[in-house]
Scaffold this motif. Sequence first.
Motif, PDB file in Angstrom:
ATOM      1  N   PHE A 158      59.594   2.742  51.299  1.00  0.00           N
ATOM      2  CA  PHE A 158      59.894   3.191  52.652  1.00  0.00           C
ATOM      3  C   PHE A 158      59.634   4.692  52.738  1.00  0.00           C
ATOM      4  O   PHE A 158      59.690   5.397  51.730  1.00  0.00           O
ATOM      5  CB  PHE A 158      61.361   2.899  53.008  1.00  0.00           C
ATOM      6  N   PRO A 159      59.382   5.208  53.946  1.00  0.00           N
ATOM      7  CA  PRO A 159      59.270   6.664  54.101  1.00  0.00           C
ATOM      8  C   PRO A 159      60.614   7.313  53.806  1.00  0.00           C
ATOM      9  O   PRO A 159      61.659   6.656  53.822  1.00  0.00           O
ATOM     10  CB  PRO A 159      58.897   6.832  55.581  1.00  0.00           C
ATOM     11  N   PRO A 160      60.633   8.627  53.564  1.00  0.00           N
ATOM     12  CA  PRO A 160      61.923   9.312  53.407  1.00  0.00           C
ATOM     13  C   PRO A 160      62.755   9.139  54.681  1.00  0.00           C
ATOM     14  O   PRO A 160      62.221   9.189  55.788  1.00  0.00           O
ATOM     15  CB  PRO A 160      61.517  10.780  53.210  1.00  0.00           C
ATOM     16  N   ILE A 161      64.043   8.904  54.517  1.00  0.00           N
ATOM     17  CA  ILE A 161      64.888   8.715  55.694  1.00  0.00           C
ATOM     18  C   ILE A 161      65.017  10.012  56.460  1.00  0.00           C
ATOM     19  O   ILE A 161      64.941  11.100  55.906  1.00  0.00           O
ATOM     20  CB  ILE A 161      66.270   8.140  55.307  1.00  0.00           C
ATOM     21  N   TRP A 162      65.205   9.874  57.765  1.00  0.00           N
ATOM     22  CA  TRP A 162      65.398  10.989  58.692  1.00  0.00           C
ATOM     23  C   TRP A 162      64.188  11.932  58.758  1.00  0.00           C
ATOM     24  O   TRP A 162      64.325  13.092  59.086  1.00  0.00           O
ATOM     25  CB  TRP A 162      66.692  11.746  58.393  1.00  0.00           C
ATOM     26  N   THR A 163      63.024  11.414  58.420  1.00  0.00           N
ATOM     27  CA  THR A 163      61.780  12.130  58.673  1.00  0.00           C
ATOM     28  C   THR A 163      60.896  11.228  59.518  1.00  0.00           C
ATOM     29  O   THR A 163      61.062   9.998  59.515  1.00  0.00           O
ATOM     30  CB  THR A 163      61.041  12.486  57.370  1.00  0.00           C
ATOM     31  N   THR A 177      49.906  -1.616  51.234  1.00  0.00           N
ATOM     32  CA  THR A 177      48.730  -2.335  51.724  1.00  0.00           C
ATOM     33  C   THR A 177      49.073  -3.297  52.854  1.00  0.00           C
ATOM     34  O   THR A 177      48.240  -3.546  53.726  1.00  0.00           O
ATOM     35  CB  THR A 177      48.051  -3.098  50.574  1.00  0.00           C
ATOM     36  N   ASN A 178      50.295  -3.826  52.855  1.00  0.00           N
ATOM     37  CA  ASN A 178      50.696  -4.729  53.932  1.00  0.00           C
ATOM     38  C   ASN A 178      50.770  -3.987  55.262  1.00  0.00           C
ATOM     39  O   ASN A 178      50.298  -4.474  56.300  1.00  0.00           O
ATOM     40  CB  ASN A 178      52.048  -5.374  53.619  1.00  0.00           C
ATOM     41  N   ALA A 179      51.376  -2.801  55.247  1.00  0.00           N
ATOM     42  CA  ALA A 179      51.469  -2.002  56.464  1.00  0.00           C
ATOM     43  C   ALA A 179      50.086  -1.577  56.933  1.00  0.00           C
ATOM     44  O   ALA A 179      49.780  -1.610  58.135  1.00  0.00           O
ATOM     45  CB  ALA A 179      52.362  -0.787  56.232  1.00  0.00           C
ATOM     46  N   THR A 206      61.339   0.345  60.313  1.00  0.00           N
ATOM     47  CA  THR A 206      62.674  -0.042  60.795  1.00  0.00           C
ATOM     48  C   THR A 206      62.832  -1.547  60.741  1.00  0.00           C
ATOM     49  O   THR A 206      63.877  -2.063  60.306  1.00  0.00           O
ATOM     50  CB  THR A 206      62.897   0.465  62.225  1.00  0.00           C
ATOM     51  N   MET A 207      61.814  -2.271  61.170  1.00  0.00           N
ATOM     52  CA  MET A 207      61.862  -3.731  61.096  1.00  0.00           C
ATOM     53  C   MET A 207      62.004  -4.195  59.655  1.00  0.00           C
ATOM     54  O   MET A 207      62.798  -5.107  59.353  1.00  0.00           O
ATOM     55  CB  MET A 207      60.600  -4.323  61.737  1.00  0.00           C
ATOM     56  N   GLN A 208      61.247  -3.568  58.752  1.00  0.00           N
ATOM     57  CA  GLN A 208      61.320  -3.944  57.339  1.00  0.00           C
ATOM     58  C   GLN A 208      62.677  -3.600  56.736  1.00  0.00           C
ATOM     59  O   GLN A 208      63.228  -4.356  55.930  1.00  0.00           O
ATOM     60  CB  GLN A 208      60.203  -3.243  56.565  1.00  0.00           C
ATOM     61  N   VAL A 248      67.154 -10.446  58.737  1.00  0.00           N
ATOM     62  CA  VAL A 248      66.523 -10.808  60.006  1.00  0.00           C
ATOM     63  C   VAL A 248      65.575  -9.698  60.463  1.00  0.00           C
ATOM     64  O   VAL A 248      65.766  -8.526  60.128  1.00  0.00           O
ATOM     65  CB  VAL A 248      67.560 -11.086  61.112  1.00  0.00           C
ATOM     66  N   THR A 249      64.560 -10.085  61.235  1.00  0.00           N
ATOM     67  CA  THR A 249      63.571  -9.145  61.752  1.00  0.00           C
ATOM     68  C   THR A 249      63.645  -9.130  63.264  1.00  0.00           C
ATOM     69  O   THR A 249      63.358 -10.139  63.912  1.00  0.00           O
ATOM     70  CB  THR A 249      62.150  -9.559  61.316  1.00  0.00           C
ATOM     71  N   PRO A 250      64.030  -8.018  63.870  1.00  0.00           N
ATOM     72  CA  PRO A 250      64.226  -7.970  65.325  1.00  0.00           C
ATOM     73  C   PRO A 250      62.940  -8.187  66.121  1.00  0.00           C
ATOM     74  O   PRO A 250      61.830  -7.961  65.629  1.00  0.00           O
ATOM     75  CB  PRO A 250      64.770  -6.560  65.564  1.00  0.00           C
ATOM     76  N   THR A 251      63.124  -8.585  67.378  1.00  0.00           N
ATOM     77  CA  THR A 251      62.011  -8.760  68.314  1.00  0.00           C
ATOM     78  C   THR A 251      62.227  -7.927  69.573  1.00  0.00           C
ATOM     79  O   THR A 251      61.652  -8.226  70.618  1.00  0.00           O
ATOM     80  CB  THR A 251      61.845 -10.243  68.693  1.00  0.00           C
TER      81      THR A 251
END
Length: 438
Positions: free
Chosen positions: A65-70, A79-81, A226-228, A236-239
Amino acid sequence: MRLSSLFTSQAAVSSALIATTFFTSSAKAQDRTTEQGEAQITDPGQECAQYSYPPVAAALAANEFPPIWTVATILSSDTNAQAKYQSIQSQIPNIQPKGTQPASLTGDFSNFTYPSSDPDCWWTYDQCTTPKLAGLPPDLAVVPEPDTLGYGFDDGPNCSHNVFYDFLSQNNQKATMFYIGSNVMDWPLEAQRAVADSHEICVHTWSHRYMTSLTNEEVFAEFYYTMQGIKLVTGVTPTCWRPPSGDVDDRVRAIAHALGLRTIIWKYDSNDWRVGINNITAANVDQNYEDLISRAQNGTYATAGTIMLTHELNNFTMSEAVKFYAQLKAAFKYIVPMGVATNQTQPYVETNYSLPSFEQYISGTTTISGGGPLPTGGSSGSTGSGSSSGTSSGTSSSGTSSGGTKSSTGAASRASFDGLGMLAAGAAFVGFAVKLLA
C-alpha cells in the motif's frame, strides 16, 4: 471533547448514560486483537492508543500500500493495480486537474480560471450533481423516498467511536460510514465494527484530499488502495464513495464509475466539522440540525427525502449526532443508510453480504446477512464475528417537520491530519476563489 454537547441532548436519559460512558475507564486488561474485544473499550484514551494488527502491519511492511496519509500513487511493484488502471484509461475524459498542487490539494483554487459554463460539472464550483459527460449516472444528493433521511457519517473509522456505535446499536439504527483508507489502516478493528454492526461502508479516499486537484493516476490510486485496504481489513469491497469536501468533477466521476463506485454527495451541510474554524460555533451546528428538523416538520420532504453531511470526525461531531437523533427520528418517518434508501441490496463486490431493501428495512428487517466471519488478526487473535442475520424493530417514526439547513459551498478544506492519522480539530480554514473566463 465538548461537554455541553453531551449533557444537553433532547433524549436526556440516553445522553446522560452515554456521557457517563465517555468518562468510564476500565481497569481490566483490554483485548485488542479482535473486533469484539476492541468494541468493549469505551475510554477514549484507551481506544485511541495505537495497536498493531498483523495483516495491516505485514501489508504495509511489504509495501503493498502507499504510505498512509500521503497522496496515493500507483505502486511500481503493484502489477494488479497497473493492469486495472490500464484497462480503464479509455474511459477517462480529457479533463485537466483543477488548480496547482500543493495548494489545490487542500482546496486553494484561487489562481485557477474556469469557464462559467461549468463544462466539467464541478461540484466545488456550483454544486453540480448531474454529469455532463455521457454515460455517467447522477450523484446521489437526495434520497428518493419521501420523508426519509439518508443517514451517514464521514471521516471514519474514528478511534473513539465505540460509544457512538453503541448508541446506534441500542437504537437499532444502521448508517452509511464513509471510511478514509488511511484511517482504516490505522484503526482496522474499528473498521471491522461497521461490518459487525451491519452498517454500510463506502470509500472516502485514501488521504482525504481535493480529488479534482489530483492526476488521473492519483485519483485512481486514492480509490483503488482504499478499496483494497477495506477489503483486507473487513473482507468486503465497497461500491460507493463520497468525495472529501464534495470535490468532484466528471473526470473523477468517470474513474470512480470505472471502478464500480457510485458517487454520493449531500443536500445540506451540518458544518459539524468546522467548529472552531472561521468563528463557526457549536451553536451554529445546533442551528443547522434544527433547521433540517424544521424543514422535515414543515413537509419539505413530502415527495423526496434528503441527505445532510455529518461526521464521526471527533467526539463533538459524534455527540451532536446523539444529541439530535431523537428529534430527527420524530421529524422524519424513516432514517436509513444510503444503500437502503436506494434499494442497493448488494452493497459490496462480494455477494455473500446483503442490505435490506427499503421496504424490508422500514418493516423492521434492518439486517439481512453479515457475510460470515470477519478477517482474523493473526495467530494471536481469534476470528471476529460477522453481523448476524435477523429481524428487529425498524427506525420508523411518524412526524411532520421543516426548517432550513445551510447548503454547503464546498469552499473549505477538511481538517488536516496528524501522524497518527487522526483529524486535527484545529486545522486552519483554507478558502478559495474561482476566476471566471471572460
